[in-house]
Design a protein around this motif. Structure first.
Motif, PDB file in Angstrom:
ATOM      1  N   GLN A  77       2.169   8.395  -1.811  1.00 55.75           N
ATOM      2  CA  GLN A  77       0.942   8.650  -1.052  1.00 55.75           C
ATOM      3  C   GLN A  77       0.052   7.413  -1.050  1.00 55.75           C
ATOM      4  O   GLN A  77      -0.202   6.824  -2.103  1.00 55.75           O
ATOM      5  N   GLU A  78      -0.443   7.049   0.123  1.00 56.68           N
ATOM      6  CA  GLU A  78      -1.317   5.887   0.231  1.00 56.68           C
ATOM      7  C   GLU A  78      -2.642   6.139  -0.481  1.00 56.68           C
ATOM      8  O   GLU A  78      -3.277   7.162  -0.264  1.00 56.68           O
ATOM      9  N   VAL A  79      -3.025   5.192  -1.336  1.00 56.03           N
ATOM     10  CA  VAL A  79      -4.320   5.285  -2.014  1.00 56.03           C
ATOM     11  C   VAL A  79      -5.272   4.177  -1.574  1.00 56.03           C
ATOM     12  O   VAL A  79      -6.483   4.300  -1.753  1.00 56.03           O
ATOM     13  N   ALA A  80      -4.738   3.115  -0.999  1.00 58.12           N
ATOM     14  CA  ALA A  80      -5.573   2.011  -0.526  1.00 58.12           C
ATOM     15  C   ALA A  80      -4.759   1.151   0.431  1.00 58.12           C
ATOM     16  O   ALA A  80      -3.531   1.074   0.330  1.00 58.12           O
ATOM     17  N   ALA A  81      -5.461   0.499   1.351  1.00 55.81           N
ATOM     18  CA  ALA A  81      -4.828  -0.456   2.266  1.00 55.81           C
ATOM     19  C   ALA A  81      -5.757  -1.660   2.392  1.00 55.81           C
ATOM     20  O   ALA A  81      -6.987  -1.532   2.308  1.00 55.81           O
ATOM     21  N   PHE A  82      -5.161  -2.827   2.601  1.00 52.57           N
ATOM     22  CA  PHE A  82      -5.899  -4.085   2.657  1.00 52.57           C
ATOM     23  C   PHE A  82      -5.361  -4.920   3.810  1.00 52.57           C
ATOM     24  O   PHE A  82      -4.178  -4.838   4.147  1.00 52.57           O
ATOM     25  N   PHE A  83      -6.235  -5.747   4.398  1.00 50.72           N
ATOM     26  CA  PHE A  83      -5.797  -6.626   5.472  1.00 50.72           C
ATOM     27  C   PHE A  83      -6.616  -7.900   5.443  1.00 50.72           C
ATOM     28  O   PHE A  83      -7.666  -7.968   4.787  1.00 50.72           O
ATOM     29  N   GLY A  84      -6.147  -8.900   6.156  1.00 55.00           N
ATOM     30  CA  GLY A  84      -6.888 -10.147   6.238  1.00 55.00           C
ATOM     31  C   GLY A  84      -6.191 -11.167   7.091  1.00 55.00           C
ATOM     32  O   GLY A  84      -5.153 -10.898   7.704  1.00 55.00           O
ATOM     33  N   SER A  85      -6.777 -12.364   7.113  1.00 51.77           N
ATOM     34  CA  SER A  85      -6.255 -13.493   7.877  1.00 51.77           C
ATOM     35  C   SER A  85      -6.084 -14.691   6.960  1.00 51.77           C
ATOM     36  O   SER A  85      -6.883 -14.898   6.047  1.00 51.77           O
ATOM     37  N   PHE A  86      -5.058 -15.465   7.237  1.00 51.22           N
ATOM     38  CA  PHE A  86      -4.833 -16.715   6.498  1.00 51.22           C
ATOM     39  C   PHE A  86      -5.565 -17.841   7.220  1.00 51.22           C
ATOM     40  O   PHE A  86      -5.350 -18.071   8.405  1.00 51.22           O
TER      41      PHE A  86
END
Length: 164
Positions: A77-86
């Protein structure tokens, strides 16, 4: 005979005057191995985050101008998600990227990771995370992120021992 690997301390520090978090850790592995484990999603997924979570990458485009997204799961089960740019990719030296927790999309951190060759097959990684306020920084610190970072680096030690 079993050879014990030394345990390295993970330092998580906050400057009382600045909205920053500095994380410093040494690894008993050459820069090339530490950097590889950092940038290859198949390897990074094995060590990112605390021991009770697994990491799945949805997108990973490691290049200046590229982006990423990953999720952390507990028992599927998903508990957190993260995203970004290099923003800057200098192989085996430096990564600059944004980092955003999807649960708080207005809170963007700018993270700079430097990889320092200490000689003798050892590496120091320093991450400087800049957020928009001291209040935001304190919320991040209170979230338990230090446990995730510390346990993740312990898992990275274990992974690096197999890359030899």
């Amino acid at each position: 005979m079993t050879t014990e690997r030394p345990v390295h301390e993970t330092a998580v520090e906050a400057d009382p005057q600045l909205p920053t978090i500095r994380i410093t850790r040494e690894f008993d592995a050459p820069v090339a191995h530490v950097y590889r484990a950092w940038i290859e999603p198949e390897l990074a997924g094995q060590w990112l985050g605390p021991r009770d979570l697994s990491t799945k990458f949805d997108h990973w485009d490691l290049r200046t101008g590229g982006s990423y997204r990953y999720r952390q799961l507990r028992d599927g089960q998903e508990v957190a998600a993260f995203f970004g740019s290099f923003h800057e990719v200098r192989p085996e030296r430096r990564l600059v990227q944004t980092f955003t927790f999807e649960g708080y999309p207005d809170g963007v951190a700018l993270d700079t990771a430097t990889f320092e060759d200490l000689g003798g097959g050892r590496t120091r990684v320093t991450i400087l995370s800049l957020v928009d306020s001291i209040t935001a920084r304190d919320m991040i610190l209170a979230s338990g992120m230090d446990r995730g970072v510390t346990e993740g680096f312990e898992k990275l030690d274990e992974l690096l021992a197999t890359l030899g």
